[in-house]
Design a protein around this motif. Structure first.
Motif, mmCIF file in Angstrom:
data_model
loop_
_atom_site.group_PDB
_atom_site.id
_atom_site.type_symbol
_atom_site.label_atom_id
_atom_site.label_comp_id
_atom_site.label_asym_id
_atom_site.label_seq_id
_atom_site.Cartn_x
_atom_site.Cartn_y
_atom_site.Cartn_z
ATOM 1 N N LEU A 148 0.811 -1.223 0.000
ATOM 2 C CA LEU A 148 0.000 0.000 0.000
ATOM 3 C C LEU A 148 0.844 1.274 0.000
ATOM 4 C CD1 LEU A 148 -2.931 0.886 -0.162
ATOM 5 C CD2 LEU A 148 -3.065 0.731 2.329
ATOM 6 N N THR A 169 0.566 3.936 -2.996
ATOM 7 C CA THR A 169 0.205 5.324 -2.675
ATOM 8 C C THR A 169 1.225 6.280 -3.284
ATOM 9 O OG1 THR A 169 -0.756 4.552 -0.589
ATOM 10 C CG2 THR A 169 -0.305 6.912 -0.782
ATOM 11 N N GLU A 224 -4.596 9.678 3.487
ATOM 12 C CA GLU A 224 -3.872 8.800 4.399
ATOM 13 C C GLU A 224 -4.531 7.416 4.346
ATOM 14 O OE1 GLU A 224 -1.153 9.507 6.455
ATOM 15 O OE2 GLU A 224 -1.105 11.260 5.147
ATOM 16 N N PRO A 225 -3.793 6.349 4.695
ATOM 17 C CA PRO A 225 -4.441 5.034 4.751
ATOM 18 C C PRO A 225 -5.454 4.963 5.897
ATOM 19 C CG PRO A 225 -2.159 4.911 5.502
ATOM 20 C CD PRO A 225 -2.359 6.299 4.983
ATOM 21 N N ASP A 275 -7.779 2.177 8.071
ATOM 22 C CA ASP A 275 -8.087 0.777 8.360
ATOM 23 C C ASP A 275 -9.590 0.627 8.527
ATOM 24 O OD1 ASP A 275 -5.387 0.090 8.418
ATOM 25 O OD2 ASP A 275 -5.224 0.482 10.573
ATOM 26 N N THR A 308 -7.454 -2.177 4.403
ATOM 27 C CA THR A 308 -6.927 -0.827 4.588
ATOM 28 C C THR A 308 -7.042 -0.155 3.226
ATOM 29 O OG1 THR A 308 -5.369 -1.611 6.257
ATOM 30 C CG2 THR A 308 -4.927 0.546 5.284
ATOM 31 N N VAL A 320 -6.619 3.410 0.720
ATOM 32 C CA VAL A 320 -6.157 4.766 0.395
ATOM 33 C C VAL A 320 -7.049 5.267 -0.736
ATOM 34 C CG1 VAL A 320 -4.299 6.113 -0.693
ATOM 35 C CG2 VAL A 320 -3.776 4.532 1.183
#
Lengths: 134, 134
Positions: A15, A19, A32-33, A35, A42, A44
Protein backbone atom coordinates in the motif's frame (compact mmCIF):
# COMPACT_ATOMS: atom_id res chain seq x y z
CA UNK A 1 -30.96 2.62 -12.87
CA UNK A 2 -27.23 2.88 -12.21
CA UNK A 3 -25.91 6.39 -11.68
CA UNK A 4 -22.36 7.57 -11.16
CA UNK A 5 -19.33 5.36 -11.02
CA UNK A 6 -18.56 5.76 -7.32
CA UNK A 7 -15.12 4.16 -7.47
CA UNK A 8 -12.81 1.63 -9.03
CA UNK A 9 -11.14 -0.62 -6.45
CA UNK A 10 -7.60 -1.83 -7.07
CA UNK A 11 -6.06 -4.42 -4.74
CA UNK A 12 -2.36 -3.78 -4.21
CA UNK A 13 0.39 -5.86 -2.59
CA UNK A 14 2.23 -2.88 -1.05
CA UNK A 15 0.00 0.00 0.00
CA UNK A 16 2.74 2.58 0.72
CA UNK A 17 4.35 1.84 -2.65
CA UNK A 18 1.00 2.07 -4.47
CA UNK A 19 0.20 5.32 -2.68
CA UNK A 20 3.56 6.79 -3.69
CA UNK A 21 2.94 5.66 -7.27
CA UNK A 22 -0.39 7.43 -7.50
CA UNK A 23 0.85 10.51 -5.63
CA UNK A 24 4.36 10.96 -7.04
CA UNK A 25 4.38 9.23 -10.42
CA UNK A 26 0.79 9.90 -11.52
CA UNK A 27 0.51 13.15 -9.54
CA UNK A 28 -2.88 12.47 -7.98
CA UNK A 29 -4.27 13.58 -4.62
CA UNK A 30 -4.24 10.66 -2.19
CA UNK A 31 -5.57 10.21 1.35
CA UNK A 32 -3.87 8.80 4.40
CA UNK A 33 -4.44 5.03 4.75
CA UNK A 34 -7.63 4.15 6.63
CA UNK A 35 -8.09 0.78 8.36
CA UNK A 36 -11.61 -0.51 7.84
CA UNK A 37 -11.47 -3.42 10.27
CA UNK A 38 -15.09 -4.60 9.77
CA UNK A 39 -14.41 -4.80 6.03
CA UNK A 40 -11.01 -6.42 6.32
CA UNK A 41 -9.21 -3.79 4.25
CA UNK A 42 -6.93 -0.83 4.59
CA UNK A 43 -7.81 1.75 1.95
CA UNK A 44 -6.16 4.77 0.40
CA UNK A 45 -8.51 7.02 -1.55
CA UNK A 46 -7.20 8.54 -4.78
CA UNK A 47 -9.33 11.61 -5.45
CA UNK A 48 -9.93 12.32 -9.14
CA UNK A 49 -12.06 15.25 -10.34
CA UNK A 50 -14.98 12.97 -11.28
CA UNK A 51 -14.62 9.78 -9.19
CA UNK A 52 -12.30 7.87 -6.86
CA UNK A 53 -9.80 5.08 -7.13
CA UNK A 54 -9.62 3.00 -3.97
CA UNK A 55 -6.33 1.24 -3.31
CA UNK A 56 -7.12 -1.77 -1.13
CA UNK A 57 -4.83 -3.96 0.94
CA UNK A 58 -5.87 -6.84 3.23
CA UNK A 59 -6.38 -5.92 6.89
CA UNK A 60 -6.58 -8.67 9.48
CA UNK A 61 -6.63 -12.39 9.01
CA UNK A 62 -9.93 -12.84 7.21
CA UNK A 63 -9.77 -10.13 4.62
CA UNK A 64 -12.15 -10.60 1.68
CA UNK A 65 -9.44 -9.34 -0.68
CA UNK A 66 -6.72 -11.74 0.51
CA UNK A 67 -7.70 -14.53 -1.92
CA UNK A 68 -7.62 -12.05 -4.81
CA UNK A 69 -4.12 -10.95 -3.85
CA UNK A 70 -2.99 -14.56 -3.50
CA UNK A 71 -4.22 -15.18 -7.03
CA UNK A 72 -2.89 -11.85 -8.37
CA UNK A 73 0.32 -11.18 -6.44
CA UNK A 74 1.10 -8.02 -8.44
CA UNK A 75 -2.38 -6.68 -7.63
CA UNK A 76 -5.16 -5.82 -10.04
CA UNK A 77 -8.53 -4.18 -10.53
CA UNK A 78 -10.89 -5.83 -8.05
CA UNK A 79 -14.31 -4.25 -8.66
CA UNK A 80 -16.28 -1.27 -9.91
CA UNK A 81 -18.93 0.44 -7.79
CA UNK A 82 -22.01 2.05 -9.32
CA UNK A 83 -24.36 4.30 -7.37
CA UNK A 84 -28.08 3.59 -7.19
CA UNK A 85 -30.83 5.71 -5.64
CA UNK A 86 -32.58 2.85 -3.87
CA UNK A 87 -30.62 -0.24 -2.93
CA UNK A 88 -33.72 -2.34 -2.14
CA UNK A 89 -35.28 -1.53 -5.49
CA UNK A 90 -31.92 -2.37 -7.09
CA UNK A 91 -31.81 -5.70 -5.27
CA UNK A 92 -35.32 -6.57 -6.41
CA UNK A 93 -34.52 -5.59 -9.98
CA UNK A 94 -31.33 -7.69 -10.00
CA UNK A 95 -33.15 -10.73 -8.64
CA UNK A 96 -36.01 -10.31 -11.10
CA UNK A 97 -33.47 -10.18 -13.94
CA UNK A 98 -31.82 -13.38 -12.71
CA UNK A 99 -28.60 -11.74 -11.52
CA UNK A 100 -27.09 -13.22 -8.39
CA UNK A 101 -26.50 -11.01 -5.36
CA UNK A 102 -23.54 -12.32 -3.34
CA UNK A 103 -23.85 -13.48 0.26
CA UNK A 104 -27.38 -13.86 1.60
CA UNK A 105 -28.76 -11.57 -1.08
CA UNK A 106 -29.42 -8.67 1.29
CA UNK A 107 -27.65 -5.27 1.27
CA UNK A 108 -24.98 -4.69 3.90
CA UNK A 109 -23.46 -1.50 5.26
CA UNK A 110 -20.41 -0.87 3.09
CA UNK A 111 -17.08 0.84 3.55
CA UNK A 112 -18.67 4.31 3.12
CA UNK A 113 -21.35 3.57 5.76
CA UNK A 114 -23.98 3.25 3.05
CA UNK A 115 -25.96 0.16 2.02
CA UNK A 116 -24.23 -1.88 -0.66
CA UNK A 117 -24.52 -5.21 -2.42
CA UNK A 118 -22.18 -7.15 -4.66
CA UNK A 119 -23.23 -8.90 -7.87
CA UNK A 120 -21.78 -12.20 -9.06
CA UNK A 121 -18.94 -11.65 -11.56
CA UNK A 122 -20.16 -14.54 -13.69
CA UNK A 123 -23.38 -12.60 -14.31
CA UNK A 124 -21.52 -9.38 -15.24
CA UNK A 125 -18.89 -10.20 -17.87
CA UNK A 126 -16.30 -11.41 -15.38
CA UNK A 127 -16.54 -8.14 -13.43
CA UNK A 128 -17.29 -7.91 -9.72
CA UNK A 129 -19.91 -5.12 -9.47
CA UNK A 130 -20.78 -3.29 -6.26
CA UNK A 131 -23.98 -1.24 -6.06
CA UNK A 132 -24.04 1.48 -3.41
CA UNK A 133 -26.98 3.56 -2.33
CA UNK A 134 -26.07 7.15 -3.24
CA UNK B 1 -1.01 15.31 -13.13
CA UNK B 2 -3.80 12.85 -13.87
CA UNK B 3 -7.24 14.37 -14.19
CA UNK B 4 -10.58 12.69 -14.73
CA UNK B 5 -11.12 8.99 -15.10
CA UNK B 6 -12.05 8.97 -18.78
CA UNK B 7 -13.31 5.38 -18.85
CA UNK B 8 -13.06 1.86 -17.52
CA UNK B 9 -12.67 -0.73 -20.29
CA UNK B 10 -14.26 -4.14 -19.85
CA UNK B 11 -13.55 -6.89 -22.39
CA UNK B 12 -16.61 -9.06 -22.99
CA UNK B 13 -17.07 -12.36 -24.82
CA UNK B 14 -20.54 -11.50 -26.19
CA UNK B 15 -21.08 -7.84 -26.99
CA UNK B 16 -24.86 -7.96 -27.62
CA UNK B 17 -25.35 -9.85 -24.35
CA UNK B 18 -23.14 -7.43 -22.42
CA UNK B 19 -24.96 -4.47 -23.98
CA UNK B 20 -28.32 -5.92 -22.96
CA UNK B 21 -26.98 -6.50 -19.45
CA UNK B 22 -25.91 -2.90 -19.01
CA UNK B 23 -29.04 -1.52 -20.69
CA UNK B 24 -31.76 -3.81 -19.36
CA UNK B 25 -30.43 -5.26 -16.10
CA UNK B 26 -28.39 -2.29 -14.87
CA UNK B 27 -30.57 0.29 -16.61
CA UNK B 28 -27.77 2.35 -18.11
CA UNK B 29 -27.68 4.35 -21.35
CA UNK B 30 -25.70 2.46 -23.97
CA UNK B 31 -24.55 3.33 -27.50
CA UNK B 32 -24.79 1.34 -30.68
CA UNK B 33 -21.72 -0.85 -31.27
CA UNK B 34 -18.90 0.94 -33.10
CA UNK B 35 -16.23 -0.95 -35.04
CA UNK B 36 -12.84 0.64 -34.52
CA UNK B 37 -10.92 -1.31 -37.14
CA UNK B 38 -7.54 0.40 -36.62
CA UNK B 39 -7.76 -0.45 -32.92
CA UNK B 40 -8.99 -4.01 -33.41
CA UNK B 41 -12.06 -3.60 -31.21
CA UNK B 42 -15.78 -3.15 -31.42
CA UNK B 43 -16.93 -0.91 -28.59
CA UNK B 44 -20.21 -0.09 -26.90
CA UNK B 45 -20.12 3.04 -24.74
CA UNK B 46 -22.03 2.93 -21.46
CA UNK B 47 -22.71 6.55 -20.51
CA UNK B 48 -22.71 7.21 -16.77
CA UNK B 49 -23.27 10.71 -15.35
CA UNK B 50 -19.59 11.15 -14.46
CA UNK B 51 -17.63 8.82 -16.75
CA UNK B 52 -17.93 5.99 -19.28
CA UNK B 53 -17.67 2.23 -19.26
CA UNK B 54 -16.40 0.87 -22.56
CA UNK B 55 -17.44 -2.67 -23.43
CA UNK B 56 -14.80 -4.05 -25.79
CA UNK B 57 -14.89 -7.07 -28.06
CA UNK B 58 -12.19 -8.17 -30.51
CA UNK B 59 -12.59 -6.92 -34.09
CA UNK B 60 -10.55 -8.51 -36.85
CA UNK B 61 -7.83 -11.09 -36.62
CA UNK B 62 -5.16 -9.19 -34.75
CA UNK B 63 -7.15 -7.58 -31.99
CA UNK B 64 -5.06 -6.40 -29.02
CA UNK B 65 -7.78 -7.62 -26.66
CA UNK B 66 -8.01 -11.15 -28.09
CA UNK B 67 -5.25 -12.55 -25.84
CA UNK B 68 -7.00 -11.09 -22.77
CA UNK B 69 -10.25 -12.75 -23.77
CA UNK B 70 -8.47 -16.05 -24.39
CA UNK B 71 -7.07 -15.84 -20.87
CA UNK B 72 -10.34 -14.57 -19.36
CA UNK B 73 -13.11 -16.26 -21.34
CA UNK B 74 -15.86 -14.75 -19.15
CA UNK B 75 -14.42 -11.29 -19.76
CA UNK B 76 -13.03 -8.85 -17.22
CA UNK B 77 -11.84 -5.34 -16.53
CA UNK B 78 -9.08 -4.62 -19.06
CA UNK B 79 -7.81 -1.13 -18.25
CA UNK B 80 -8.53 2.27 -16.74
CA UNK B 81 -7.97 5.50 -18.66
CA UNK B 82 -6.93 8.73 -16.95
CA UNK B 83 -6.95 12.10 -18.69
CA UNK B 84 -3.86 14.28 -18.80
CA UNK B 85 -3.49 17.83 -20.12
CA UNK B 86 -0.28 17.21 -22.03
CA UNK B 87 0.55 13.72 -23.25
CA UNK B 88 4.18 14.55 -24.07
CA UNK B 89 4.78 16.00 -20.61
CA UNK B 90 3.08 12.91 -19.17
CA UNK B 91 5.34 10.63 -21.22
CA UNK B 92 8.45 12.45 -20.03
CA UNK B 93 7.28 12.34 -16.42
CA UNK B 94 6.56 8.60 -16.63
CA UNK B 95 9.97 7.87 -18.14
CA UNK B 96 11.74 10.06 -15.57
CA UNK B 97 9.96 8.13 -12.81
CA UNK B 98 11.05 4.82 -14.29
CA UNK B 99 7.59 3.73 -15.46
CA UNK B 100 7.54 1.82 -18.73
CA UNK B 101 5.46 3.14 -21.63
CA UNK B 102 4.27 0.24 -23.81
CA UNK B 103 5.22 -0.11 -27.48
CA UNK B 104 7.91 2.23 -28.75
CA UNK B 105 7.31 4.64 -25.88
CA UNK B 106 5.64 7.30 -28.03
CA UNK B 107 1.98 8.40 -27.83
CA UNK B 108 -0.39 7.06 -30.49
CA UNK B 109 -3.78 8.26 -31.68
CA UNK B 110 -6.29 6.38 -29.55
CA UNK B 111 -9.85 5.23 -29.99
CA UNK B 112 -11.22 8.74 -29.31
CA UNK B 113 -8.88 10.30 -31.90
CA UNK B 114 -6.75 11.80 -29.15
CA UNK B 115 -3.13 11.00 -28.27
CA UNK B 116 -2.80 8.16 -25.79
CA UNK B 117 -0.17 5.94 -24.25
CA UNK B 118 -0.34 2.77 -22.20
CA UNK B 119 1.74 2.08 -19.09
CA UNK B 120 3.11 -1.31 -18.16
CA UNK B 121 0.80 -3.15 -15.71
CA UNK B 122 3.80 -4.42 -13.75
CA UNK B 123 4.67 -0.82 -12.90
CA UNK B 124 1.08 0.03 -11.82
CA UNK B 125 -0.09 -2.59 -9.33
CA UNK B 126 -1.10 -5.13 -11.96
CA UNK B 127 -3.33 -2.57 -13.69
CA UNK B 128 -3.07 -1.59 -17.34
CA UNK B 129 -3.25 2.22 -17.33
CA UNK B 130 -4.05 4.33 -20.39
CA UNK B 131 -3.28 8.05 -20.37
CA UNK B 132 -5.28 10.17 -22.82
CA UNK B 133 -4.75 13.80 -23.67
CA UNK B 134 -7.91 15.60 -22.55
Amino acid sequence: MIGKLNHVAIVVPDLPAATALYRDTLGAKVSEPVDLAPHGVTVVFVELPNTKIELLHPFGERSPVAPFLAKNPSGGIHHVCYEVDDIMAARDRMKAQGARVLGDGEPKIGAHDKPVLFLHPKDFCGTLVELEQA
